[in-house]
Design a protein around this motif. Structure first.
Motif, PDB file in Angstrom:
ATOM      1  N   ARG A 120      -6.061  41.221  53.017  1.00 55.45           N
ATOM      2  CA  ARG A 120      -6.112  40.374  51.820  1.00 55.45           C
ATOM      3  C   ARG A 120      -4.903  39.450  51.730  1.00 55.45           C
ATOM      4  O   ARG A 120      -3.808  39.857  51.383  1.00 55.45           O
ATOM      5  CB  ARG A 120      -6.192  41.257  50.574  1.00 55.45           C
ATOM      6  CG  ARG A 120      -6.502  40.477  49.325  1.00 55.45           C
ATOM      7  CD  ARG A 120      -6.649  41.406  48.143  1.00 55.45           C
ATOM      8  NE  ARG A 120      -7.070  40.674  46.966  1.00 55.45           N
ATOM      9  CZ  ARG A 120      -7.140  41.194  45.762  1.00 55.45           C
ATOM     10  NH1 ARG A 120      -6.818  42.467  45.562  1.00 55.45           N
ATOM     11  NH2 ARG A 120      -7.531  40.462  44.731  1.00 55.45           N
ATOM     12  N   SER A 121      -5.109  38.184  52.001  1.00 56.21           N
ATOM     13  CA  SER A 121      -4.011  37.217  51.970  1.00 56.21           C
ATOM     14  C   SER A 121      -3.989  36.437  50.654  1.00 56.21           C
ATOM     15  O   SER A 121      -4.910  36.509  49.851  1.00 56.21           O
ATOM     16  CB  SER A 121      -4.145  36.239  53.141  1.00 56.21           C
ATOM     17  OG  SER A 121      -5.299  35.430  52.972  1.00 56.21           O
ATOM     18  N   ASN A 122      -2.907  35.689  50.487  1.00 57.74           N
ATOM     19  CA  ASN A 122      -2.717  34.894  49.267  1.00 57.74           C
ATOM     20  C   ASN A 122      -3.326  33.503  49.451  1.00 57.74           C
ATOM     21  O   ASN A 122      -2.658  32.486  49.307  1.00 57.74           O
ATOM     22  CB  ASN A 122      -1.221  34.783  48.956  1.00 57.74           C
ATOM     23  CG  ASN A 122      -0.953  34.411  47.522  1.00 57.74           C
ATOM     24  OD1 ASN A 122      -1.851  33.986  46.799  1.00 57.74           O
ATOM     25  ND2 ASN A 122       0.277  34.558  47.100  1.00 57.74           N
ATOM     26  N   GLN A 123      -4.608  33.477  49.792  1.00 61.41           N
ATOM     27  CA  GLN A 123      -5.302  32.226  50.090  1.00 61.41           C
ATOM     28  C   GLN A 123      -5.345  31.286  48.889  1.00 61.41           C
ATOM     29  O   GLN A 123      -5.171  30.082  49.029  1.00 61.41           O
ATOM     30  CB  GLN A 123      -6.724  32.540  50.580  1.00 61.41           C
ATOM     31  CG  GLN A 123      -7.685  31.368  50.627  1.00 61.41           C
ATOM     32  CD  GLN A 123      -7.354  30.368  51.721  1.00 61.41           C
ATOM     33  OE1 GLN A 123      -6.391  30.559  52.447  1.00 61.41           O
ATOM     34  NE2 GLN A 123      -8.123  29.327  51.830  1.00 61.41           N
ATOM     35  N   ALA A 124      -5.569  31.817  47.716  1.00 60.67           N
ATOM     36  CA  ALA A 124      -5.764  30.959  46.545  1.00 60.67           C
ATOM     37  C   ALA A 124      -4.472  30.293  46.085  1.00 60.67           C
ATOM     38  O   ALA A 124      -4.459  29.109  45.735  1.00 60.67           O
ATOM     39  CB  ALA A 124      -6.384  31.766  45.395  1.00 60.67           C
ATOM     40  N   ILE A 125      -3.359  31.033  46.084  1.00 60.71           N
ATOM     41  CA  ILE A 125      -2.120  30.510  45.509  1.00 60.71           C
ATOM     42  C   ILE A 125      -1.254  29.806  46.546  1.00 60.71           C
ATOM     43  O   ILE A 125      -0.731  28.715  46.309  1.00 60.71           O
ATOM     44  CB  ILE A 125      -1.330  31.647  44.823  1.00 60.71           C
ATOM     45  CG1 ILE A 125      -2.141  32.211  43.649  1.00 60.71           C
ATOM     46  CG2 ILE A 125       0.027  31.169  44.337  1.00 60.71           C
ATOM     47  CD1 ILE A 125      -1.502  33.405  42.981  1.00 60.71           C
ATOM     48  N   LEU A 126      -1.081  30.417  47.722  1.00 59.23           N
ATOM     49  CA  LEU A 126      -0.242  29.815  48.759  1.00 59.23           C
ATOM     50  C   LEU A 126      -1.040  29.157  49.870  1.00 59.23           C
ATOM     51  O   LEU A 126      -0.596  28.184  50.461  1.00 59.23           O
ATOM     52  CB  LEU A 126       0.679  30.879  49.366  1.00 59.23           C
ATOM     53  CG  LEU A 126       1.930  31.249  48.577  1.00 59.23           C
ATOM     54  CD1 LEU A 126       2.730  32.288  49.335  1.00 59.23           C
ATOM     55  CD2 LEU A 126       2.783  30.033  48.292  1.00 59.23           C
ATOM     56  N   GLY A 127      -2.231  29.700  50.170  1.00 57.68           N
ATOM     57  CA  GLY A 127      -2.995  29.197  51.294  1.00 57.68           C
ATOM     58  C   GLY A 127      -3.437  27.757  51.142  1.00 57.68           C
ATOM     59  O   GLY A 127      -3.344  26.955  52.084  1.00 57.68           O
ATOM     60  N   LEU A 128      -3.929  27.404  49.959  1.00 53.18           N
ATOM     61  CA  LEU A 128      -4.424  26.042  49.754  1.00 53.18           C
ATOM     62  C   LEU A 128      -3.320  24.993  49.883  1.00 53.18           C
ATOM     63  O   LEU A 128      -3.478  24.015  50.617  1.00 53.18           O
ATOM     64  CB  LEU A 128      -5.134  25.934  48.406  1.00 53.18           C
ATOM     65  CG  LEU A 128      -6.464  26.679  48.299  1.00 53.18           C
ATOM     66  CD1 LEU A 128      -7.026  26.566  46.890  1.00 53.18           C
ATOM     67  CD2 LEU A 128      -7.469  26.142  49.299  1.00 53.18           C
TER      68      LEU A 128
END
Length: 347
Positions: A120-128
């Protein structure tokens, strides 16, 4: 002269990437530090912070996920082979996490946290924003599309994993309990409702290049209210995370933290990105999609993972510490990954 210019330009790109990563992560750490300081000197009780944590989980985060997914413009432009690969890679990381937790972790409540940190990565907050910095607006658009697939999957799997390993010791939940946790999870409901409206919007007639109905155009007050609520989610969540930190626990959790950080920032990124590079031809992988692979595979564990761990009876102190340390150390690991990919001409 040409070689010197090349290395100078490459150095400038790496410096820009380093400072971008620093600027992306430092605000997160500053808000966590603020929460930590307020908890030590403020008059509020533990119950207040727990209630604020629950408010984030049940209201602010679902609205944020809804808005992120609803912002997708066109589903038809998606490279479905890469999306399918990302979808599959999450399960691969889940299996690696299960194996690592089974081999190295004794506590049942900690096993769920270790498995979660693997996939589970931080795609929503840092990934974008990371995808945007690495590939521009087009890469950002593809990353947003990938978010609509990965975020619901992250949350479905997290609910299942944390339900299996959390709660009442060795009592295993029934299939009915798992399904109820999945279908009633606020984060999943937020992401899937946004995706459903995206599909609905694409079925509507188009006038002057725009659908005949969008929330932004026809319900601007509602859209503005949802947007404002979505902006609240991340800072409040990070602040609450800071209030839950206990640095005295680092020594006691050092082995678990080391394992979690290695899984999230080294093992899984190397596996997912390395395999994608090897399969770049069949996947149709280009420099447009590569930033999304980095964003999904190499960013720190999602901030909401700590919220969910607390809500579902797993070791929230370990989950809190993993959010902090993966965020700090990802500044260095992301830099190394981007350097290697750019050196190979893949970014």
């Amino acid at each position: 002269m040409g070689a010197a210019l090349y290395f100078l330009t490459a150095g400038d790109r790496m410096k820009d990437t380093f400072f971008y990563t620093l600027h992306a992560i430092l605000p997160i750490l500053l808000i966590i530090v603020l929460g930590y300081g307020v908890r030590r000197v403020g008059p509020w009780s533990d119950d207040f912070y727990k209630q604020l944590n629950a408010l984030c989980f049940r209201v602010f985060l679902p609205v944020q996920l809804f808005c992120n997914v609803y912002a997708i413009d066109d589903l038809s432009a998606m490279n479905w082979r890469v999306i399918a690969y990302l979808f599959t890679s999450v399960f691969l990381c889940l299996l690696v996490g299960l194996l690592a937790a089974g081999l190295f972790i004794r506590s049942r409540a900690q096993k769920g946290v270790i498995v979660q940190v693997a996939f589970r990565s931080n795609q929503a907050i840092l990934g974008l924003p990371l995808a945007n910095a690495l590939g521009g607006a087009e890469a950002m658009a593809f990353a947003s599309m990938a978010t609509s697939v990965c975020v619901p999957l992250f949350n479905v799997l997290a609910v299942i994993v944390l339900t299996v390993f959390g709660g009442d010791g060795d009592r295993r939940p029934t299939l009915r309990t798992l399904l109820r946790r999945v279908v009633t999870n606020p984060l999943i409901l937020g992401a899937l409702s946004g995706l459903a409206l995206v599909f609905f919007r694409q079925l509507l007639p188009v006038v002057d290049g725009q659908p005949i109905f969008t929330i932004r155009a026809q319900l601007p007050s509602l859209f503005e209210a949802l947007t404002n609520l979505s902006r609240v989610a991340s800072p409040v969540m990070l602040f609450v995370l800071g209030t839950r930190l206990n640095f005295g626990a680092v020594r006691a959790l050092l082995g678990q933290l080391t394992l979690g950080v290695l899984l999230r920032l080294v093992v899984c990124p190397a596996m997912v990105i390395g395999l994608a590079v090897a399969l770049h031809g069949p996947l149709g992988l280009t420099t447009l999609e590569m930033p999304t692979l980095v964003a999904v595979a190499a960013t720190p564990v999602a901030v909401s993972s700590a919220v969910m761990a607390q809500e579902m009876g797993c070791d929230d102190q370990l989950a809190n510490q993993l959010v902090v340390w993966t965020s700090v150390l990802s500044m260095f690991t992301v830099f190394c990954i981007v350097y290697l990919l750019r050196s190979a001409g893949l970014l």
